[in-house]
Design an enzyme around this catalytic site. Structure first.
Site, PDB file in Angstrom:
ATOM      1  CG  ASN A 184      -0.005   0.139   2.202  1.00 52.98           C
ATOM      2  OD1 ASN A 184       0.795   0.715   2.351  1.00 52.98           O
ATOM      3  ND2 ASN A 184       0.196  -1.532   2.787  1.00 52.98           N
ATOM      4  CG  ASP A 200      -6.630  -4.871   6.002  1.00 49.69           C
ATOM      5  OD1 ASP A 200      -6.454  -5.444   7.307  1.00 49.69           O
ATOM      6  OD2 ASP A 200      -7.315  -4.987   5.375  1.00 49.69           O
ATOM      7  CE  LYS A 236       9.081 -11.299 -14.338  1.00 48.56           C
ATOM      8  NZ  LYS A 236       9.444 -10.838 -16.059  1.00 48.56           N
ATOM      9  CG  PHE A 239      -3.500   4.540  13.449  1.00 46.85           C
ATOM     10  CD1 PHE A 239      -3.148   4.792  14.486  1.00 46.85           C
ATOM     11  CD2 PHE A 239      -3.875   6.150  12.453  1.00 46.85           C
ATOM     12  CE1 PHE A 239      -1.392   5.726  14.819  1.00 46.85           C
ATOM     13  CE2 PHE A 239      -2.831   6.873  12.919  1.00 46.85           C
ATOM     14  CZ  PHE A 239      -1.517   6.636  13.807  1.00 46.85           C
ATOM     15  CE  LYS A 286     -11.140  -0.644  10.531  1.00 42.48           C
ATOM     16  NZ  LYS A 286     -10.321   0.002   9.097  1.00 42.48           N
ATOM     17  CE  LYS A 323      -9.229  -4.885  14.589  1.00 43.21           C
ATOM     18  NZ  LYS A 323      -8.026  -4.745  12.775  1.00 43.21           N
TER      19      LYS A 323
HETATM   20  O1  PMT Z   1       2.577   5.972   6.591  1.00 40.07           O
HETATM   21  P1  PMT Z   1       2.303   7.002   6.202  1.00 40.07           P
HETATM   22  O2  PMT Z   1       2.357   7.626   4.698  1.00 40.07           O
HETATM   23  O3  PMT Z   1       2.569   8.431   6.868  1.00 40.07           O
HETATM   24  O4  PMT Z   1       0.402   7.077   6.333  1.00 40.07           O
HETATM   25  C1  PMT Z   1       0.001   7.125   8.175  1.00 40.07           C
HETATM   26  C2  PMT Z   1      -1.122   6.164   7.214  1.00 40.07           C
HETATM   27  C3  PMT Z   1      -2.303   6.410   6.930  1.00 40.07           C
HETATM   28  C4  PMT Z   1      -0.531   5.056   7.346  1.00 40.07           C
HETATM   29  C5  PMT Z   1      -1.348   5.830   9.490  1.00 40.07           C
HETATM   30  O5  PMT Z   1      -2.629   7.436   9.352  1.00 40.07           O
HETATM   31  C6  PMT Z   1      -2.613   4.329   9.733  1.00 40.07           C
HETATM   32  O6  PMT Z   1      -3.899   5.398   9.177  1.00 40.07           O
HETATM   33  N1  PMT Z   1      -2.560   3.902  10.153  1.00 40.07           N
HETATM   34  C7  PMT Z   1      -3.070   2.491   9.764  1.00 40.07           C
HETATM   35  C8  PMT Z   1      -3.565   1.957   8.077  1.00 40.07           C
HETATM   36  C9  PMT Z   1      -4.734   0.235   8.590  1.00 40.07           C
HETATM   37  O7  PMT Z   1      -4.065  -0.380   8.583  1.00 40.07           O
HETATM   38  O8  PMT Z   1      -5.513   0.862   8.835  1.00 40.07           O
HETATM   39  P2  PMT Z   1      -7.017  -0.048   8.767  1.00 40.07           P
HETATM   40  O9  PMT Z   1      -7.996   0.898   9.324  1.00 40.07           O
HETATM   41  O10 PMT Z   1      -6.169  -1.332   7.793  1.00 40.07           O
HETATM   42  O11 PMT Z   1      -6.593  -1.209  10.129  1.00 40.07           O
HETATM   43  C10 PMT Z   1      -7.087  -0.931  12.378  1.00 40.07           C
HETATM   44  C11 PMT Z   1      -5.691  -1.168  12.594  1.00 40.07           C
HETATM   45  O12 PMT Z   1      -5.230  -2.376  13.053  1.00 40.07           O
HETATM   46  C12 PMT Z   1      -4.210  -0.116  12.749  1.00 40.07           C
HETATM   47  O13 PMT Z   1      -3.721   0.434  13.431  1.00 40.07           O
HETATM   48  C13 PMT Z   1      -3.544  -1.235  11.863  1.00 40.07           C
HETATM   49  O14 PMT Z   1      -2.282  -0.983  12.072  1.00 40.07           O
HETATM   50  C14 PMT Z   1      -4.182  -2.614  12.614  1.00 40.07           C
HETATM   51  N2  PMT Z   1      -4.076  -3.666  11.390  1.00 40.07           N
HETATM   52  C15 PMT Z   1      -4.797  -3.620  10.700  1.00 40.07           C
HETATM   53  C16 PMT Z   1      -4.452  -5.272   9.600  1.00 40.07           C
HETATM   54  C17 PMT Z   1      -3.201  -6.095   9.891  1.00 40.07           C
HETATM   55  N3  PMT Z   1      -3.210  -7.337   9.468  1.00 40.07           N
HETATM   56  N4  PMT Z   1      -3.231  -6.072  11.052  1.00 40.07           N
HETATM   57  C18 PMT Z   1      -3.234  -4.921  12.698  1.00 40.07           C
HETATM   58  O15 PMT Z   1      -3.278  -5.082  13.422  1.00 40.07           O
END
Ligand code: PMT
Length: 408
Positions: free
Chosen positions: A210, A279, A289, A325, A339, A343
């Site tokens: 991403n 995810d 490849k 986040f 969330k 969580k």
């Molecule tokens: O890195 P930058 O360019 O500065 O951008 C910042 C950002 C946009 C990446 C950051 O501000 C942000 O929003 N990070 C969370 C991105 C994300 O994966 O969000 P989500 O809504 O998909 O996930 C929710 C939470 O679960 C997040 O805290 C994530 O770290 C966590 N997660 C997600 C997927 C996964 N497999 N395991 C996780 O722990």
């Protein structure tokens, strides 16, 4: 913030070089001013190299710069641009001049011209330190609000033993931070921060990922460190320069990030999950490849490990704080609140990633903080470093409340 570091002439002048570094470590921009006698001990070039700024030495630019208007008013420009003036080492002579308003060189003129808070760290021979004149001068300075970092006792360069050694550099930095109102409110805390994207390999040359640059997570790591925390930073692949932290682990996949998080989780008081973790990942990984084939191709995906969900299941102890986040393009608050609940987070940072000036790969962000008690704190658009500090303000406050509740 900008600090002028005045260096006066004593053997401890060489220690001021390390002081430049320690002040910079707190995010301060340091401008060095030297007296004529300080230059007998250390060259201005040393400080210019370390600080990245020209070192001010002469009132009128010295022999080469004599008569030039910029040098004649430079002390006023420096005086107006600084947030604090620290003099280390401060000799008995400089303290006497400060106490009596003598302004006969760049440093002492700056002392009179600035309204910024002043900190002095005296260093001298024990008899000079104990002399009634020095005592009275220091009393005068203290009365005027100058902060004095008293010297340590010990063996002195002059061969005598007693008070007069320059105080520890850490205590000088602490006094500067206090004068500037910089917080040390996370000292004693270990903060684990995840940052950046993950890469899930498809074959040996391709991957799913991403647009995360790591800037948000790195801003957290930097801000937490400056506030005194011991920071463990687990970073996905990014070209951004990581801040200097206690522990930096670089990982690639969600699985590697999970493994690193769970290796450090027991030592963490606070966990901040700013990384954009995958995810889904390709169900099959090909060695080598994959060849180009005619027609549409189908790739099977399987869920990647959800680190946050796993964390909430394995919480080390009550008192450990988890901040997640939520990167959303629609229904920001509803989705983030879901969330937070699912969580079992202590705080969620709802990140509107539909805007061009927020979220992925930009320097600014727009977030709303959500808490389990229903409170929400919307923040204006601001730089990611400032966002990190606003979130850490809440973290520090919640930690303080939890600590005082535990004591009762
Ligand atoms: O890195 P930058 O360019 O500065 O951008 C910042 C950002 C946009 C990446 C950051 O501000 C942000 O929003 N990070 C969370 C991105 C994300 O994966 O969000 P989500 O809504 O998909 O996930 C929710 C939470 O679960 C997040 O805290 C994530 O770290 C966590 N997660 C997600 C997927 C996964 N497999 N395991 C996780 O722990």
């Amino acid at each position: 913030m900008r600090v002028a570091l005045g260096v006066s002439g004593g053997i401890a002048a060489y220690k001021a070089a390390e002081l430049v570094r320690l002040l910079q470590d707190k995010g301060l921009d340091v401008q060095v001013v030297m007296t004529r006698s300080a230059r007998e001990f250390v060259t201005p070039l040393t400080f210019a190299t370390l600080s990245g700024h020209k070192v001010s030495t002469e009132m009128f630019g010295g022999e080469a710069g004599g008569g030039n208007i910029e040098s004649a008013v430079e002390h006023i420009a420096v005086a107006q641009s600084i947030d604090a003036l620290v003099i280390a080492p401060a000799t008995a002579n400089v303290l006497a001049k400060m106490a009596h308003g003598v302004a006969d060189d760049f440093l002492t003129t700056l002392c009179l011209a600035t309204q910024a808070p002043a900190i002095v760290a005296p260093a001298m021979n024990v008899n000079m330190w104990e002399h009634a004149a020095t005592r009275e001068n220091l009393e005068t300075l203290r009365r005027r609000g100058v902060r004095v970092v008293n010297p340590d006792e010990g063996y002195l360069a002059c061969g005598m033993t007693g008070a007069g050694r320059l105080a520890s550099l850490e205590s000088i930095v602490q006094a500067v931070c206090k004068a500037l109102g910089l917080r040390e409110d996370l000292s004693g805390e270990t903060i684990l921060v995840t940052a950046g994207p993950t890469q899930e390999p498809i074959d040996s040359v391709r991957y799913l990922s991403n647009r995360s640059s790591g800037k948000m997570g790195y801003a957290f790591a930097e801000a937490a460190r400056r506030r005194g925390a011991r920071v463990v930073l687990i970073s996905g692949p990014t070209s951004a320069e990581p801040p200097s932290v206690h522990t930096l682990e670089r990982v690639r996949t969600a699985g590697e990030m999970a493994e690193a998080v769970f290796r450090h989780v027991d030592s963490a008081d606070v966990i901040i999950m700013a990384a954009a973790v995958a995810d889904f990942r390709p169900a099959n990984h090909h060695d080598g490849k994959i060849k180009k084939l005619a027609g549409p191709q189908i790739m099977n995906l399987e869920p990647a490990v959800d680190i946050l969900a796993e964390l909430s299941r394995r919480r080390r102890r009550t008192g450990q704080m988890v901040v997640g986040f939520a990167a959303e393009t629609d229904n920001l608050i509803e989705n983030a609140a879901a969330k937070l609940r699912a969580k079992r987070l202590d705080m969620v940072v709802a990140n509107d990633v539909s805007r061009a000036d927020a979220g992925f790969d930009v320097d600014t962000n727009v977030v709303t903080l959500l808490f389990p008690d229903g409170r929400t704190i919307p923040l204006e658009k601001m730089r990611k470093f400032e966002v990190a500090n606003r979130v850490l303000d809440q973290v520090a406050e919640l930690r303080r409340l939890a600590a005082s509740a535990a004591q009762q």
